[in-house]
Every structure is written in structure tokens, then in C-alpha cells.
Design a protein around this motif. Structure first.
Motif, short mmCIF file in Angstrom:
data_model
loop_
_atom_site.label_atom_id
_atom_site.label_comp_id
_atom_site.label_asym_id
_atom_site.label_seq_id
_atom_site.Cartn_x
_atom_site.Cartn_y
_atom_site.Cartn_z
N GLY A 30 0.21 -1.13 -0.12
CA GLY A 30 -0.15 -0.16 -0.29
C GLY A 30 1.18 0.80 -0.16
O GLY A 30 0.16 2.76 0.85
N THR A 31 1.94 1.18 -0.72
CA THR A 31 2.94 2.26 -0.72
C THR A 31 2.22 3.52 -1.10
O THR A 31 1.97 3.34 -1.80
N ASP A 32 2.40 4.91 -0.14
CA ASP A 32 1.61 6.49 -0.92
C ASP A 32 3.10 6.41 -2.31
O ASP A 32 3.89 7.44 -1.90
N TRP A 33 2.73 5.97 -3.78
CA TRP A 33 4.15 6.27 -4.21
C TRP A 33 4.36 8.09 -4.70
O TRP A 33 4.88 8.48 -5.11
N ARG A 34 2.85 8.23 -4.79
CA ARG A 34 2.80 9.78 -5.57
C ARG A 34 3.86 10.67 -4.55
O ARG A 34 4.22 11.12 -4.54
N ALA A 35 3.37 10.08 -3.14
CA ALA A 35 4.26 11.35 -2.09
C ALA A 35 5.83 10.79 -1.97
O ALA A 35 6.60 12.31 -1.52
N GLN A 36 5.56 10.06 -2.04
CA GLN A 36 7.45 8.93 -2.31
C GLN A 36 7.72 9.93 -3.04
O GLN A 36 8.90 10.58 -2.81
N LEU A 37 7.75 9.87 -4.31
CA LEU A 37 8.34 10.46 -5.79
C LEU A 37 8.88 12.43 -5.36
O LEU A 37 9.40 12.21 -5.71
N GLU A 38 7.32 12.49 -4.99
CA GLU A 38 7.49 14.69 -4.94
C GLU A 38 8.37 14.45 -3.55
O GLU A 38 8.93 15.90 -4.15
N ARG A 39 8.26 13.71 -3.31
CA ARG A 39 9.17 14.51 -1.70
C ARG A 39 11.12 14.09 -2.23
O ARG A 39 11.51 14.70 -1.77
N HIS A 40 11.29 12.82 -3.16
CA HIS A 40 12.59 12.04 -2.57
C HIS A 40 13.03 12.16 -4.75
O HIS A 40 14.51 12.18 -4.76
N SER A 41 12.09 12.55 -5.65
CA SER A 41 12.51 12.15 -6.79
C SER A 41 12.76 13.68 -8.07
O SER A 41 12.43 14.34 -7.70
N LEU A 42 14.06 13.35 -9.10
CA LEU A 42 14.61 14.35 -9.64
C LEU A 42 12.94 14.03 -10.91
O LEU A 42 12.19 14.75 -11.00
N GLY A 43 13.11 12.44 -11.26
CA GLY A 43 11.47 12.72 -11.62
C GLY A 43 11.04 10.67 -12.03
O GLY A 43 11.92 9.92 -11.19
N TRP A 44 10.39 10.84 -12.98
CA TRP A 44 9.84 8.91 -12.87
C TRP A 44 9.58 9.05 -14.66
O TRP A 44 9.27 9.94 -14.94
N VAL A 45 9.77 8.08 -14.99
CA VAL A 45 8.94 7.77 -16.45
C VAL A 45 8.72 6.29 -16.39
O VAL A 45 8.66 5.57 -15.89
N CYS A 46 7.45 6.44 -16.68
CA CYS A 46 6.05 5.88 -17.16
C CYS A 46 5.42 5.15 -18.16
O CYS A 46 5.71 6.11 -19.47
N ALA A 47 5.55 4.38 -18.30
CA ALA A 47 5.46 3.14 -19.51
C ALA A 47 3.70 2.94 -19.88
O ALA A 47 3.71 2.24 -19.03
N ARG A 48 2.97 3.09 -21.33
CA ARG A 48 2.21 3.16 -20.82
C ARG A 48 1.05 2.26 -22.57
O ARG A 48 1.54 2.89 -23.04
N GLU A 49 0.39 1.32 -22.15
CA GLU A 49 0.52 0.57 -23.09
C GLU A 49 -1.47 0.71 -23.15
O GLU A 49 -2.26 -0.17 -22.32
N ASP A 50 -1.96 1.08 -24.26
CA ASP A 50 -3.76 0.67 -24.38
C ASP A 50 -4.13 1.56 -22.92
O ASP A 50 -5.30 0.51 -22.63
N GLY A 51 -3.56 2.59 -22.12
CA GLY A 51 -4.29 3.26 -20.77
C GLY A 51 -3.42 2.22 -19.70
O GLY A 51 -3.89 3.26 -18.76
N GLY A 52 -2.94 1.01 -20.20
CA GLY A 52 -2.53 0.97 -19.08
C GLY A 52 -0.64 1.27 -18.66
O GLY A 52 -0.43 0.86 -19.62
N LEU A 53 -0.90 1.18 -17.54
CA LEU A 53 1.13 1.23 -16.65
C LEU A 53 1.60 -0.25 -17.19
O LEU A 53 1.52 -1.67 -16.25
N ILE A 54 2.53 -0.08 -17.88
CA ILE A 54 3.45 -1.54 -18.10
C ILE A 54 4.74 -1.20 -17.88
O ILE A 54 5.54 -2.18 -17.67
N GLY A 55 5.48 -0.36 -17.36
CA GLY A 55 6.26 -0.27 -16.73
C GLY A 55 7.08 1.22 -16.34
O GLY A 55 5.77 2.14 -16.15
#
Length: 131
Positions: A30-55
Motif C-alpha cells: 500500500g505504498t503511497d508512491w505519489r508522496a514518496q516520488l514528489e518528496r525524493h525524486s528528480l522524476g520518473w518515467v511511466c510506460a503505458r500501453e492501451d492506457g495501462g501502466l506497463i513500465g
């Protein structure tokens, strides 16, 4: 099917938790990724196929010259199609655009061909303390 890659792409925590669990072989957390990434990351990359998160890959940094890849993960049905390489390439491109000078990664031995051969990382001496 077209795969798209987005820097600081939108995602929901449930989708990223499910992808992370599949990729790393653990129960869905149940990780709150949004809060963690906003606090610690330069950024992130999401890969999507047909609207679904695949990477996904997380690019953290020290606020200066060094960026680090964490949590590189591709869904089972996306593997072997260049998704991981494209995620890393986009992360490197954006870290370079942020004026980082170095991109670091650590990985398990079986991922050596992926990071060195496919992604172009070079071997360096490094150290680690298990905490």
C-alpha cells in the motif's frame, strides 16, 4: 500496440503497487508512491500501453550532479519488447536535461546484460553496506 513513455507521468498508487509487486515478486503493498516520488525524486518515467501502466523507473538525485535509477520494472507481458531500455533512456535524457553529470544504478547480477549491454552503463567500483 503503441507504447508511450512519459516523464513525470500520471499514475495511481494501486497500479504502481501492482506493477511493482509483479515485477519484484512480492505481495501488493500500500505504498503511497505519489508522496514518496514528489518528496525524493528528480522524476520518473511511466510506460503505458492501451492506457495501462506497463513500465516504470524512478530517477532520484542528490540535488546536484548525481542521479540514480531505482525500481526499474516492466510488466511480464511487456518484457522483451524494449520497454525497459526505453524507460532507462528517457530517464537518462531527463537527468541530463536537469544538468546531472552522472547516472548511477545498482542491480542484481542477472540484470548485468540489461544494464551494461542494452542500456550502455559502464562498470565502476562501488561499495555497499547492508543496513
Amino acid at each position: 500496440m503503441t507504447i508511450t513513455y512519459e516523464w513525470r507521468g500520471d499514475f495511481d498508487n494501486a497500479s504502481l503497487n501492482a506493477l511493482h509487486a509483479e515485477g519484484f515478486g512480492h505481495p501488493v503493498a500500500g505504498t503511497d508512491w505519489r508522496a514518496q516520488l514528489e518528496r525524493h525524486s528528480l522524476g520518473w518515467v511511466c510506460a503505458r500501453e492501451d492506457g495501462g501502466l506497463i513500465g516504470f523507473v524512478n530517477v532520484v538525485w542528490d540535488g546536484g550532479a548525481h542521479a540514480f535509477l531505482l525500481d526499474t520494472v516492466v510488466a511480464g507481458h511487456g518484457r522483451g519488447r524494449g520497454v525497459g531500455v526505453a524507460l532507462v533512456a528517457k530517464g537518462a535524457e531527463e537527468a541530463r536535461a536537469a544538468r546531472c553529470e552522472w547516472l548511477h544504478v545498482d542491480f542484481e547480477a542477472h540484470l548485468r546484460p540489461f544494464y551494461f549491454d542494452a542500456c550502455g552503463f559502464e562498470e565502476t567500483a562501488a561499495g555497499l553496506i547492508a543496513l
